[in-house]
Motif scaffolding. Structure first.
Motif, PDB file in Angstrom:
ATOM      1  N   UNK A   1       0.837  -1.176   0.000  1.00  0.00           N
ATOM      2  CA  UNK A   1       0.000   0.000   0.000  1.00  0.00           C
ATOM      3  C   UNK A   1       0.886   1.245   0.000  1.00  0.00           C
ATOM      4  N   UNK A   2       0.486   2.273  -0.746  1.00  0.00           N
ATOM      5  CA  UNK A   2       1.212   3.541  -0.763  1.00  0.00           C
ATOM      6  C   UNK A   2       0.254   4.672  -0.413  1.00  0.00           C
ATOM      7  N   UNK A   3       0.821   5.738   0.059  1.00  0.00           N
ATOM      8  CA  UNK A   3       0.032   6.919   0.379  1.00  0.00           C
ATOM      9  C   UNK A   3      -0.128   7.803  -0.847  1.00  0.00           C
ATOM     10  N   UNK A   4      -1.190   8.570  -0.877  1.00  0.00           N
ATOM     11  CA  UNK A   4      -1.435   9.558  -1.918  1.00  0.00           C
ATOM     12  C   UNK A   4      -1.663  10.899  -1.232  1.00  0.00           C
ATOM     13  N   UNK A   5      -1.002  11.925  -1.719  1.00  0.00           N
ATOM     14  CA  UNK A   5      -1.175  13.250  -1.145  1.00  0.00           C
ATOM     15  C   UNK A   5      -2.565  13.765  -1.461  1.00  0.00           C
ATOM     16  N   UNK A   6      -3.327  14.065  -0.424  1.00  0.00           N
ATOM     17  CA  UNK A   6      -4.675  14.590  -0.618  1.00  0.00           C
ATOM     18  C   UNK A   6      -4.673  16.092  -0.791  1.00  0.00           C
ATOM     19  N   UNK A   7      -3.952  16.776   0.076  1.00  0.00           N
ATOM     20  CA  UNK A   7      -3.848  18.230   0.004  1.00  0.00           C
ATOM     21  C   UNK A   7      -2.787  18.685   0.998  1.00  0.00           C
ATOM     22  N   UNK A   8      -2.401  19.928   0.885  1.00  0.00           N
ATOM     23  CA  UNK A   8      -1.502  20.558   1.845  1.00  0.00           C
ATOM     24  C   UNK A   8      -2.344  21.558   2.617  1.00  0.00           C
ATOM     25  N   UNK A   9      -2.328  21.452   3.943  1.00  0.00           N
ATOM     26  CA  UNK A   9      -3.176  22.281   4.789  1.00  0.00           C
ATOM     27  C   UNK A   9      -2.338  23.208   5.656  1.00  0.00           C
ATOM     28  N   UNK A  10      -2.744  24.467   5.731  1.00  0.00           N
ATOM     29  CA  UNK A  10      -2.090  25.449   6.584  1.00  0.00           C
ATOM     30  C   UNK A  10      -3.069  25.919   7.647  1.00  0.00           C
ATOM     31  N   UNK A  11      -2.602  26.002   8.886  1.00  0.00           N
ATOM     32  CA  UNK A  11      -3.401  26.587   9.963  1.00  0.00           C
ATOM     33  C   UNK A  11      -3.308  28.104   9.868  1.00  0.00           C
ATOM     34  N   UNK A  12      -4.402  28.767  10.195  1.00  0.00           N
ATOM     35  CA  UNK A  12      -4.456  30.224  10.135  1.00  0.00           C
ATOM     36  C   UNK A  12      -5.606  30.724  10.995  1.00  0.00           C
ATOM     37  N   UNK A  13      -5.551  31.956  11.412  1.00  0.00           N
ATOM     38  CA  UNK A  13      -6.673  32.541  12.154  1.00  0.00           C
ATOM     39  C   UNK A  13      -7.714  33.132  11.216  1.00  0.00           C
ATOM     40  N   UNK A  14      -7.408  33.242   9.919  1.00  0.00           N
ATOM     41  CA  UNK A  14      -8.343  33.785   8.936  1.00  0.00           C
ATOM     42  C   UNK A  14      -8.241  32.970   7.647  1.00  0.00           C
ATOM     43  N   UNK A  15      -8.936  31.847   7.617  1.00  0.00           N
ATOM     44  CA  UNK A  15      -8.838  30.908   6.495  1.00  0.00           C
ATOM     45  C   UNK A  15      -9.297  31.521   5.169  1.00  0.00           C
ATOM     46  N   UNK A  16     -10.370  32.302   5.194  1.00  0.00           N
ATOM     47  CA  UNK A  16     -10.877  32.887   3.949  1.00  0.00           C
ATOM     48  C   UNK A  16      -9.865  33.845   3.333  1.00  0.00           C
ATOM     49  N   UNK A  17      -9.304  34.717   4.144  1.00  0.00           N
ATOM     50  CA  UNK A  17      -8.371  35.714   3.641  1.00  0.00           C
ATOM     51  C   UNK A  17      -7.096  35.072   3.093  1.00  0.00           C
ATOM     52  N   UNK A  18      -6.519  34.132   3.831  1.00  0.00           N
ATOM     53  CA  UNK A  18      -5.282  33.505   3.377  1.00  0.00           C
ATOM     54  C   UNK A  18      -5.525  32.629   2.148  1.00  0.00           C
ATOM     55  N   UNK A  19      -6.655  31.937   2.104  1.00  0.00           N
ATOM     56  CA  UNK A  19      -6.994  31.128   0.927  1.00  0.00           C
ATOM     57  C   UNK A  19      -7.142  32.021  -0.308  1.00  0.00           C
ATOM     58  N   UNK A  20      -7.799  33.151  -0.152  1.00  0.00           N
ATOM     59  CA  UNK A  20      -7.966  34.076  -1.276  1.00  0.00           C
ATOM     60  C   UNK A  20      -6.616  34.603  -1.751  1.00  0.00           C
ATOM     61  N   UNK A  21      -5.704  34.895  -0.811  1.00  0.00           N
ATOM     62  CA  UNK A  21      -4.381  35.390  -1.187  1.00  0.00           C
ATOM     63  C   UNK A  21      -3.641  34.340  -1.995  1.00  0.00           C
ATOM     64  N   UNK A  22      -3.607  33.090  -1.513  1.00  0.00           N
ATOM     65  CA  UNK A  22      -2.914  32.027  -2.245  1.00  0.00           C
ATOM     66  C   UNK A  22      -3.592  31.720  -3.577  1.00  0.00           C
ATOM     67  N   UNK A  23      -4.901  31.746  -3.632  1.00  0.00           N
ATOM     68  CA  UNK A  23      -5.604  31.503  -4.897  1.00  0.00           C
ATOM     69  C   UNK A  23      -5.184  32.542  -5.934  1.00  0.00           C
ATOM     70  N   UNK A  24      -5.104  33.795  -5.531  1.00  0.00           N
ATOM     71  CA  UNK A  24      -4.690  34.847  -6.459  1.00  0.00           C
ATOM     72  C   UNK A  24      -3.255  34.626  -6.937  1.00  0.00           C
TER      73      UNK A  24
END
Length: 122
Positions: A1-24
């Protein structure tokens, strides 16, 4: 069995704002927002998913996992990221391979290298 990367997750106090910054920055889109507590970003220059998890108190100190990104023109991309709110941590390397360590608006460090110089990396 091997692992598959699902996603990379970052902790933050403002998920919407940081997600929008990285998306841009990645030319990606914000997908699921889950009332701002767990936000996912996909598409653009991402090979998978980035997610941002709202926490009351992020882990202190330097992040243990970071993104290594490439760009066709390293200097132009660093300038663009600085203009978008990233901060410069350090310019590194030598004439054979250069990269720049930066931090996003939450202080998460990431590196950017010239795509042509990074293409030989395994």
């Amino acid at each position: 069995m091997t692992l598959t990367l699902g996603m990379i997750t970052m902790d933050t106090t403002d998920a919407m704002s940081l997600a929008a910054w990285w998306a841009e920055q990645m030319g990606a889109t914000v997908g699921e927002t889950n009332d701002g507590f767990y936000v996912m970003v996909s598409g653009g220059g991402l090979p998978g998913l980035l997610s941002f998890q709202k926490v009351d108190d992020p882990t202190p100190g330097k992040n243990r996992i970071h993104l290594d990104l490439t760009a066709p023109d390293l200097d132009a991309e660093v300038d663009r990221l600085l203009g978008a709110g990233a901060t410069l941590v350090e310019r590194r390397g030598d004439e054979s391979f250069r990269w720049v360590t930066m931090a996003d608006p939450d202080g998460n460090q990431f590196c950017v290298a010239a795509a042509s110089e990074a293409s030989g990396l395994a």
